[in-house]
Design an enzyme around this catalytic site. Structure first.
Site, PDB file in Angstrom:
ATOM      1  N   CYS D 136       0.829  -1.201   0.000  1.00  0.00           N
ATOM      2  CA  CYS D 136       0.000   0.000   0.000  1.00  0.00           C
ATOM      3  C   CYS D 136       0.867   1.255   0.000  1.00  0.00           C
ATOM      4  O   CYS D 136       0.711   2.133  -0.842  1.00  0.00           O
ATOM      5  CB  CYS D 136      -0.909  -0.010   1.224  1.00  0.00           C
ATOM      6  N   GLU D 210      -4.077  -6.944  -1.934  1.00  0.00           N
ATOM      7  CA  GLU D 210      -4.289  -5.645  -2.591  1.00  0.00           C
ATOM      8  C   GLU D 210      -4.965  -5.836  -3.946  1.00  0.00           C
ATOM      9  O   GLU D 210      -5.825  -5.041  -4.337  1.00  0.00           O
ATOM     10  CB  GLU D 210      -2.945  -4.922  -2.799  1.00  0.00           C
TER      11      GLU D 210
END
Lengths: 222, 222, 222, 222
Positions: D136, D210
């Site tokens: 991230c 993700e």
């Protein structure tokens, strides 16, 4: 049955009084405390603060709501952004340099109370953590108020520890103390007798470890 | 540079010797230790064991591999299934009932070491946790061996503490100790100097808190 | 107001039914489930079990009483000493070798449910952890019972998944399920409405992640 | 062998590319992404941020040094004091009210990635936690840069998602990304091959989760 923070204090009145009215505190109010004892306390209190920052970080991690998370974050900020620096300046006035603080080993009484708080927080929930923190967060305000209520307490220039008392009687600290009591009262109002019994054990142990923190100052123990 | 468990001991030789050769240990070997001191120690050691069970549970939770998880589970089992019962029986021989054990408050030295171990484990990784446990898991074996190496140590019926020494010199305990040293040696061989420095601080603090556990016994402190 | 486990189910009836009566479950009962889907599920269930062992270890760490610690230890033992081996044998019957199991990557649905349970346990207290575990610990027993209540469920040699159903309808599993419900009922009886509301969110999210675990099996998703 | 962050990416090149160059990202750059998909993503990203605040709080708790603690506190502050409010304003521009955000249930992909990060942090040390966060913290910056490198990416008023790209290409974000890479490089330079292997598994799993976060946006999955 609806419990309040006062009920925690009533569950261990002897320990609570031994903590609030400890010889270290009395001597500090009477301006008779040995400089070395105060300096030793100050140094360890710096290390204590760093662990307390970890405790507020843990509180933020454990928060069940965004409001709790924000409150914990503010506690963490207050320590890291303000209190540590104030502490460093205050230590400097007492002849303790920042370099010395950075190298200090933690005394056993410091390890004991702080790690007890942190493990209690990890083991239980946010309320367990706050109860373990409360002898510090509420007690220091009560200590300042108790000192002010005694006729033998010396205030002003004649007491080298006047600034210490001034800090904990300040509106800022007293309001933070009151906010903590209210936070606890809201949650304690809802707990069952069995749960309250658990919390009294935490409160008593945390208070006993605070007593040892004063002992550590008086005895210069490492 | 490839570190070994011995290097942890060498990083704080004074503390390690103060722990292994503590007055409590010497008096125990010489059969001069006050009964009350030993009883006080035994009682707190029971509470210590319960927290150590929590430490092995934490080790199981933190295990990066199934092999580590199984090893931690065995440590937890050994305490909960065997050692607690042995301890209860042994306490009974010294006039301490199981009912008394169940009601005991933890002494501050017990809180201090055990919560330090648990917070260290939560804060760091499995190696941090094992290093914090090692003064206990390895130290007690070394203590038994050191006592046996002294000419003044009294063994057999003339020493009421003979069974205590026998337990820690037993093959079972010595093998567990050796296994722990090997586990540590494997991991320490891979750590960087900065990481080793961190681990020496944990080892020294844990050893200091073990010294306080002996002090607690001698001084009957709560 | 005195809450019970049934109230958790009533707080999310749609999700609970979608989980208990999932297509994967129906096809398994009807003997129409694709072999690949069942094999994929079996493999991930092995990895799931390892994380569940970690959850019971966490429960042992977090236990406020010795009785809770012993119960959590037994759950950990049951998985590590018995269930993992049973699972390995059962996988072997379905053509999945132990070597393959040891190398498997965790599917996202496995990561999702297990890590949700573990973080919920760390964030809250032992009750939060048990509530997050309950869709698995109680749900599988309910699934076996629901399958047995359907007229279309095929039992015996005509259903390759008969042994799976037999496991979860066994006295052993049903008793463990009942014990878990009782443990939860005792604690839920004491919680406040605000606390129960928190717990319903955990229960619903855990149930949703169990649904995804079935989806993962059906869709062979990684 | 001295590892760097780039080596983590090289350990799972397919997953990393699938994440950085995901259809969601491409459609966003091409201005072809469905409004509903972006709105769904935005809503979940708000809940994601709250869990990320918890991850930074956990990092503060786990910090071995005061410098690490301060850095983690700044990350927590950035989210709670700035990013949440920015997110609320940005959501408002897309027709999502703060009241709606406050009531949203977490989608499974949100639960999956965030709880994986949090459990990884609790299980291991600060480095494990940072590696789990890095897809991230670093990935979003790489995504902005990758979009800018494509001839088909539309910038300016003709792309409703221009502001999103502008945020992650901003100096502020790119510097934070760089600082994170440097923090990781310093620590990775010291790890053993066995430790690096562990970290690659964390990095790959976090990257996979993700990817699912983008899928969740595209598929409007809950």
């Amino acid at each position: 049955m609806s419990y309040q923070f006062e009920d925690l204090k009533k569950s261990c009145p002897t320990e609570w009084r031994d903590y609030i009215e400890h010889s270290f505190v009395q001597q500090l109010g009477d301006a008779t405390l040995a400089t070395e004892a105060f300096q030793h306390y100050l140094k360890q209190d710096y290390l204590f603060l760093i662990q307390f920052a970890r405790a507020f970080a843990l509180a933020a991690y454990k928060s069940p709501t965004l409001a709790d998370l924000k409150q914990a974050k503010e506690g963490l900020e207050a320590i890291v952004d303000t209190e540590l620096d104030l502490h460093i300046s205050y230590c400097d006035e007492w002849g303790i340099s920042e370099a010395e603080l950075a190298e200090l080993p933690e005394a056993r009484a410091t390890l004991a109370y702080t790690r007890y708080v942190l493990d209690t927080g990890n083991r239980g929930d946010l309320l367990d953590l706050h109860v373990a923190l409360s002898p510090c967060m509420v007690g220091y305000g009560e200590i300042a108020n108790w000192l002010n209520s005694r006729s033998t307490t010396i205030r002003g220039d004649r007491n080298p520890y006047d600034a210490w008392m001034a800090m904990y009687e300040s509106d800022d600290f007293q309001e933070a103390m009151q906010a903590e009591v209210e936070w606890l009262n809201e949650r304690l109002a809802e707990v069952s007798p069995a749960r309250f019994e658990q919390l009294t054990r935490i409160f008593r142990d945390a208070t006993r470890l605070e007593i040892d923190f004063w002992n550590m100052g008086l005895n210069l123990s490492d």
